[in-house]
Design a protein around this motif. Structure first.
Motif, PDB file in Angstrom:
ATOM      1  N   ALA A  28     -57.208 -51.262  47.920  1.00  0.00           N
ATOM      2  CA  ALA A  28     -57.375 -51.080  46.482  1.00  0.00           C
ATOM      3  C   ALA A  28     -56.153 -50.356  45.931  1.00  0.00           C
ATOM      4  O   ALA A  28     -55.563 -49.511  46.599  1.00  0.00           O
ATOM      5  N   ALA A  29     -55.787 -50.685  44.710  1.00  0.00           N
ATOM      6  CA  ALA A  29     -54.663 -50.016  44.051  1.00  0.00           C
ATOM      7  C   ALA A  29     -55.104 -48.630  43.583  1.00  0.00           C
ATOM      8  O   ALA A  29     -56.257 -48.444  43.190  1.00  0.00           O
ATOM      9  N   PRO A  30     -54.190 -47.658  43.629  1.00  0.00           N
ATOM     10  CA  PRO A  30     -54.562 -46.320  43.170  1.00  0.00           C
ATOM     11  C   PRO A  30     -54.765 -46.296  41.647  1.00  0.00           C
ATOM     12  O   PRO A  30     -54.189 -47.100  40.915  1.00  0.00           O
ATOM     13  N   LYS A  31     -55.580 -45.386  41.179  1.00  0.00           N
ATOM     14  CA  LYS A  31     -55.863 -45.271  39.750  1.00  0.00           C
ATOM     15  C   LYS A  31     -54.664 -44.688  38.998  1.00  0.00           C
ATOM     16  O   LYS A  31     -54.356 -45.090  37.897  1.00  0.00           O
ATOM     17  N   ASP A  32     -54.007 -43.687  39.602  1.00  0.00           N
ATOM     18  CA  ASP A  32     -52.841 -43.059  38.981  1.00  0.00           C
ATOM     19  C   ASP A  32     -51.570 -43.717  39.512  1.00  0.00           C
ATOM     20  O   ASP A  32     -51.531 -44.177  40.654  1.00  0.00           O
ATOM     21  N   PRO A  33     -50.514 -43.747  38.697  1.00  0.00           N
ATOM     22  CA  PRO A  33     -49.260 -44.330  39.192  1.00  0.00           C
ATOM     23  C   PRO A  33     -48.635 -43.443  40.269  1.00  0.00           C
ATOM     24  O   PRO A  33     -48.844 -42.229  40.296  1.00  0.00           O
ATOM     25  N   ILE A  34     -47.887 -44.052  41.128  1.00  0.00           N
ATOM     26  CA  ILE A  34     -47.225 -43.326  42.198  1.00  0.00           C
ATOM     27  C   ILE A  34     -45.945 -42.717  41.642  1.00  0.00           C
ATOM     28  O   ILE A  34     -45.117 -43.425  41.067  1.00  0.00           O
ATOM     29  N   THR A  35     -45.777 -41.420  41.801  1.00  0.00           N
ATOM     30  CA  THR A  35     -44.566 -40.745  41.340  1.00  0.00           C
ATOM     31  C   THR A  35     -43.824 -40.205  42.544  1.00  0.00           C
ATOM     32  O   THR A  35     -44.427 -39.668  43.479  1.00  0.00           O
ATOM     33  N   ILE A  36     -42.515 -40.355  42.496  1.00  0.00           N
ATOM     34  CA  ILE A  36     -41.660 -39.857  43.569  1.00  0.00           C
ATOM     35  C   ILE A  36     -40.662 -38.888  42.948  1.00  0.00           C
ATOM     36  O   ILE A  36     -39.846 -39.280  42.111  1.00  0.00           O
ATOM     37  N   ASN A  37     -40.741 -37.637  43.326  1.00  0.00           N
ATOM     38  CA  ASN A  37     -39.810 -36.628  42.836  1.00  0.00           C
ATOM     39  C   ASN A  37     -38.715 -36.444  43.867  1.00  0.00           C
ATOM     40  O   ASN A  37     -38.982 -36.065  45.004  1.00  0.00           O
TER      41      ASN A  37
END
Length: 65
Positions: A28-37
């Protein structure tokens, strides 16, 4: 020839128990977007070693570069 029902019953019971152990995989796709710092600091230092003849040439003929 007499066929007993014990081996047949054991085989049916064994296969029914093993068929109930099917693993379930869910993608399943995550609900929140993936962020990369990425905090990256890049430093570099360039050193050039030249012969004394070349160094004198560069001093005398500054119009080369």
């Amino acid at each position: 020839m007499k066929i007993t029902s014990r081996p047949l019953l054991a085989a049916i019971l064994g296969t029914s128990l093993l068929s109930g152990c099917v693993p379930r995989i869910e993608v399943a796709a995550p609900k929140d977007p993936i962020t990369i710092n990425m905090n990256v600091k890049i430093e570099h230092e360039i050193r050039i070693k030249v012969d004394k003849d070349v160094e004198n040439l560069l001093k005398n003929r500054s119009d080369l570069f």
